[in-house]
Each structure stands twice: as C-alpha cells, then as structure tokens.
Motif scaffolding. Structure first.
Motif, PDB file in Angstrom:
ATOM      1  N   VAL A  33       0.820  -1.211   0.000  1.00 21.29           N
ATOM      2  CA  VAL A  33       0.000   0.000   0.000  1.00 21.29           C
ATOM      3  C   VAL A  33       0.854   1.261   0.000  1.00 21.29           C
ATOM      4  O   VAL A  33       0.490   2.270  -0.600  1.00 21.29           O
ATOM      5  N   ASP A  34       2.036   1.224   0.630  1.00 15.79           N
ATOM      6  CA  ASP A  34       2.895   2.407   0.696  1.00 15.79           C
ATOM      7  C   ASP A  34       3.494   2.746  -0.669  1.00 15.79           C
ATOM      8  O   ASP A  34       3.354   3.866  -1.166  1.00 15.79           O
ATOM      9  N   SER A  35       4.192   1.773  -1.259  1.00 16.48           N
ATOM     10  CA  SER A  35       4.851   2.059  -2.530  1.00 16.48           C
ATOM     11  C   SER A  35       3.843   2.288  -3.657  1.00 16.48           C
ATOM     12  O   SER A  35       4.121   3.003  -4.617  1.00 16.48           O
ATOM     13  N   THR A  36       2.643   1.709  -3.520  1.00 15.59           N
ATOM     14  CA  THR A  36       1.626   1.944  -4.540  1.00 15.59           C
ATOM     15  C   THR A  36       1.078   3.362  -4.442  1.00 15.59           C
ATOM     16  O   THR A  36       0.795   4.005  -5.461  1.00 15.59           O
ATOM     17  N   ILE A 127       8.977   4.051   2.129  1.00 16.99           N
ATOM     18  CA  ILE A 127       9.150   4.186   3.572  1.00 16.99           C
ATOM     19  C   ILE A 127       8.263   5.311   4.094  1.00 16.99           C
ATOM     20  O   ILE A 127       8.265   6.420   3.557  1.00 16.99           O
ATOM     21  N   ASN A 128       7.482   5.024   5.139  1.00 15.68           N
ATOM     22  CA  ASN A 128       6.633   6.063   5.726  1.00 15.68           C
ATOM     23  C   ASN A 128       7.184   6.501   7.074  1.00 15.68           C
ATOM     24  O   ASN A 128       8.176   5.940   7.570  1.00 15.68           O
ATOM     25  N   ALA A 129       6.551   7.494   7.668  1.00 22.25           N
ATOM     26  CA  ALA A 129       7.078   8.079   8.901  1.00 22.25           C
ATOM     27  C   ALA A 129       7.126   7.068  10.045  1.00 22.25           C
ATOM     28  O   ALA A 129       8.044   7.098  10.877  1.00 22.25           O
ATOM     29  N   ASP A 130       6.161   6.156  10.106  1.00 21.55           N
ATOM     30  CA  ASP A 130       6.155   5.160  11.180  1.00 21.55           C
ATOM     31  C   ASP A 130       7.331   4.196  11.072  1.00 21.55           C
ATOM     32  O   ASP A 130       7.832   3.688  12.083  1.00 21.55           O
ATOM     33  N   ASP A 131       7.764   3.909   9.842  1.00 24.64           N
ATOM     34  CA  ASP A 131       8.875   2.970   9.650  1.00 24.64           C
ATOM     35  C   ASP A 131      10.145   3.463  10.335  1.00 24.64           C
ATOM     36  O   ASP A 131      11.005   2.649  10.706  1.00 24.64           O
ATOM     37  N   LEU A 132      10.273   4.759  10.485  1.00 27.59           N
ATOM     38  CA  LEU A 132      11.477   5.319  11.101  1.00 27.59           C
ATOM     39  C   LEU A 132      11.542   5.014  12.587  1.00 27.59           C
ATOM     40  O   LEU A 132      12.601   5.185  13.207  1.00 27.59           O
ATOM     41  N   ARG A 148      15.388   8.310  -1.934  1.00 29.28           N
ATOM     42  CA  ARG A 148      14.546   9.232  -1.188  1.00 29.28           C
ATOM     43  C   ARG A 148      13.256   8.533  -0.760  1.00 29.28           C
ATOM     44  O   ARG A 148      12.777   7.612  -1.439  1.00 29.28           O
ATOM     45  N   SER A 149      12.708   8.990   0.352  1.00 32.43           N
ATOM     46  CA  SER A 149      11.479   8.426   0.915  1.00 32.43           C
ATOM     47  C   SER A 149      10.461   9.553   1.075  1.00 32.43           C
ATOM     48  O   SER A 149      10.340  10.139   2.162  1.00 32.43           O
ATOM     49  N   PRO A 150       9.717   9.880   0.015  1.00 32.06           N
ATOM     50  CA  PRO A 150       8.816  11.031   0.061  1.00 32.06           C
ATOM     51  C   PRO A 150       7.793  10.980   1.188  1.00 32.06           C
ATOM     52  O   PRO A 150       7.483  12.009   1.800  1.00 32.06           O
ATOM     53  N   LEU A 151       7.229   9.799   1.461  1.00 31.77           N
ATOM     54  CA  LEU A 151       6.226   9.715   2.532  1.00 31.77           C
ATOM     55  C   LEU A 151       6.835  10.106   3.871  1.00 31.77           C
ATOM     56  O   LEU A 151       6.225  10.856   4.650  1.00 31.77           O
ATOM     57  N   ALA A 152       8.027   9.597   4.153  1.00 35.15           N
ATOM     58  CA  ALA A 152       8.690   9.932   5.409  1.00 35.15           C
ATOM     59  C   ALA A 152       9.111  11.399   5.434  1.00 35.15           C
ATOM     60  O   ALA A 152       9.024  12.065   6.469  1.00 35.15           O
ATOM     61  N   SER A 157       2.152   9.069   7.998  1.00 38.82           N
ATOM     62  CA  SER A 157       2.151   7.825   8.761  1.00 38.82           C
ATOM     63  C   SER A 157       1.467   6.710   7.974  1.00 38.82           C
ATOM     64  O   SER A 157       0.855   6.942   6.925  1.00 38.82           O
ATOM     65  N   LYS A 158       1.548   5.482   8.516  1.00 38.25           N
ATOM     66  CA  LYS A 158       0.878   4.357   7.867  1.00 38.25           C
ATOM     67  C   LYS A 158      -0.627   4.580   7.796  1.00 38.25           C
ATOM     68  O   LYS A 158      -1.260   4.319   6.766  1.00 38.25           O
ATOM     69  N   ALA A 159      -1.216   5.068   8.889  1.00 33.83           N
ATOM     70  CA  ALA A 159      -2.658   5.324   8.889  1.00 33.83           C
ATOM     71  C   ALA A 159      -3.020   6.362   7.830  1.00 33.83           C
ATOM     72  O   ALA A 159      -4.047   6.252   7.152  1.00 33.83           O
ATOM     73  N   GLU A 160      -2.164   7.369   7.670  1.00 33.74           N
ATOM     74  CA  GLU A 160      -2.430   8.408   6.672  1.00 33.74           C
ATOM     75  C   GLU A 160      -2.233   7.882   5.259  1.00 33.74           C
ATOM     76  O   GLU A 160      -2.910   8.337   4.328  1.00 33.74           O
ATOM     77  N   VAL A 161      -1.328   6.933   5.084  1.00 34.33           N
ATOM     78  CA  VAL A 161      -1.188   6.277   3.779  1.00 34.33           C
ATOM     79  C   VAL A 161      -2.509   5.640   3.384  1.00 34.33           C
ATOM     80  O   VAL A 161      -2.981   5.769   2.251  1.00 34.33           O
ATOM     81  N   ARG A 162      -3.120   4.952   4.332  1.00 35.50           N
ATOM     82  CA  ARG A 162      -4.399   4.289   4.044  1.00 35.50           C
ATOM     83  C   ARG A 162      -5.505   5.323   3.800  1.00 35.50           C
ATOM     84  O   ARG A 162      -6.350   5.139   2.916  1.00 35.50           O
ATOM     85  N   GLN A 163      -5.521   6.394   4.587  1.00 35.46           N
ATOM     86  CA  GLN A 163      -6.533   7.436   4.370  1.00 35.46           C
ATOM     87  C   GLN A 163      -6.412   8.046   2.981  1.00 35.46           C
ATOM     88  O   GLN A 163      -7.411   8.222   2.277  1.00 35.46           O
ATOM     89  N   LEU A 164      -5.191   8.378   2.580  1.00 41.72           N
ATOM     90  CA  LEU A 164      -4.974   8.966   1.261  1.00 41.72           C
ATOM     91  C   LEU A 164      -5.345   7.987   0.155  1.00 41.72           C
ATOM     92  O   LEU A 164      -5.954   8.363  -0.848  1.00 41.72           O
TER      93      LEU A 164
END
Length: 280
Positions: A33-36, A127-132, A148-152, A157-164
């Motif tokens: 879900v993150d990389s997609t 990579i998202n902010a929670d992964d850090l 580069r890790s744009p989400l981070a 966050s992971k929850a925000e990845v799902r919301q988006l």
C-alpha cells in the motif's frame, strides 16, 4: 466522498511538490500500500516521467507479484520488473539481525544504475514516517545509496497512507502489510530458496481460506501460525485442522503450531532494543 483533514491535505500538496521538483523518478515498487501510493502520486504528477520497478526474487510470492502488476496497470504507471539476487550474498542468507541492510543494498545497487541509465535522477521508495520508529536497517542501506522516501519526508504515517489511498479511490487501501518472506525466520536461521517457497505456499494456503492478515513463522521444521488475536477462536473452531496439518507437512514442515499471542507486526524484532540495536 471521504474528506481529508487540513493537515493531511497539506501533506498531500507537499508530496506532489516533491515529485514536481524531481521532474523524473523511478519508484522502488513492491505492490504494498505504501509504494503503490507513492507510485500513484508520482504518475499523477509526472505522467510518463515516472517508472515503477519491482524487484523479483524468491522472497516475493508469485501471487504478490501478480497483484503488483495489476495495481500498476490500474493506476496507469509504467511498470517493469528486475531480478535481484540477495540470496547470493552469504551475509543475507545467514540471516543476521541486519539482514534487511543487505537486502536493500542489493535492491538499490540494482535500481540506482538502472535509473541513471534511463535518465531518472531519483530513486524513491515507500518508507513512511512510522517505519522510522522501528528497527529497519534497510533504511540505512537505501539512504547510503541516495534513495529518497517522500512519505517519510512529508511525515505521512501508515494510517495516513491508508486514508490517502482510500480518498484517491484505490481499492487496495486496506491491503494488509506483506513484508518479504525472509522476515518469517528468526534471526540466525539460514535462509534458502526452499524455505522461502515453503513459507510462501503455507501463507498462500491460509490466505485462500480467507485470512488476509497472516504470518507463518518458520523455525527449523516448525511452522508457527500468527493471526489477529480476535480471529484465533474462529480459526480453531472452524478450520479443518487435519487438512491444514496435512498441507503444511506436504510442504515440508514437521510440526504446525498456533501462536496464542496472535499477530503483531515486528514481533521478531522484540528484544532488539539494546545498545547494539536501538530501535530508531
């Protein structure tokens, strides 16, 4: 239609600005879900100047690769596959606590030359902010190679990845996390192609039974099934356990057990919060 809170709206704007500034980008795309989400935003901003590349190796279940292909086609991004050979590295196969460092080293040592050859100045990952906040030695390997890790970077966050993802209408917004199959083995147990395939087929069997969030942890000849705690009772009372055991034994396991604690992400990292392996 779902609405985004103002803070998340600003993060999305920032994310799009990052890609616009890049002009061309190659996405390390697993189909999770993150990389997609990263691939979706990249193609929305960059069009044919974005390329998603999936690393194919024995640690990726064939069914997950097929899902990645379908998702890439759905969002309309150019998608290619490249073979990686992390198991050829004895440092990876020995499965030390920093195994992911050697995996991501192989990945980015493969993607970076490909990106430069094709004229993509940036390789980006999911990579998202929670992964850090978890023990992720692979992040170090990616950073060392300029990924580069744009989400981070934006603080998503992971929850925000799902919301988006849900807000963008992506049908896989609630897709369970599916880390590489090598994460199913306790640190120190040697990883082989046969072991990866055994675990992969066992998990696929359980997914076919309807269990979306599932892990089959492999320890020597024992399979330890992890399911969300609220599903344990249903699993025990409704599953044809003799058939399951027979299937697992046909795959090469001698013993089949159920983890009574249930699934918890990063469970194999418990106990690593020491001076030698801080979780940061």
């Amino acid at each position: 239609m779902l609405s985004l809170d103002p803070n998340l709206q600003q993060k999305l704007i920032h994310l799009k600005t990052l890609f616009a500034d890049m002009e061309r980008a190659l996405i390390a795309y697993s189909g999770g879900v993150d990389s997609t989400l990263v691939a979706k935003i990249a193609v929305d901003v960059l069009g044919d100047r974005a390329l998603a590349v999936t690393a194919v190796s024995p640690s990726l279940l064939p069914e997950d690769l097929e899902e990645a292909r379908l998702q890439a086609a759905t969002i309309g991004i150019q998608h290619e596959e490249v073979a990686t050979h992390e198991l050829d590295n004895p440092n990876y196969a020995a499965n030390p606590v920093n195994r992911c460092y050697f995996c991501k080293s192989e990945l980015h040592d493969t993607l970076r030359p490909l990106a430069l050859e094709r004229g993509y100045p940036y390789v980006v990952d999911g990579i998202n902010a929670d992964d850090l906040q978890d023990y992720r030695p692979g992040i170090q390997a990616a950073r060392e190679r300029g990924a580069r890790s744009p989400l981070a970077e934006v603080g998503i966050s992971k929850a925000e990845v799902r919301q988006l993802s849900q807000w963008l209408g992506l049908p896989w917004w609630d897709k369970p996390a599916q880390p590489c199959l090598s994460s199913r083995f306790p640190y120190g147990e040697t990883i082989t192609i046969a072991k990866l395939q055994r675990v992969g087929r066992a998990e696929y069997y359980l997914r076919q039974l309807g269990y979306r969030t599932v892990r089959v942890r492999s320890q020597a000849d024992t399979a330890r099934i992890e399911l969300p705690p609220e599903q344990l009772q249903t699993f025990v009372t409704t599953t044809d356990l003799p058939a399951l055991v027979e299937t697992f034994q046909s795959l090469g396991f001698l013993y089949v057990t159920l983890d009574l604690e249930g699934f918890r992400s990063g469970k194999l990292n418990q106990g690593l919060a020491t001076d030698a392996h801080p979780l940061d």
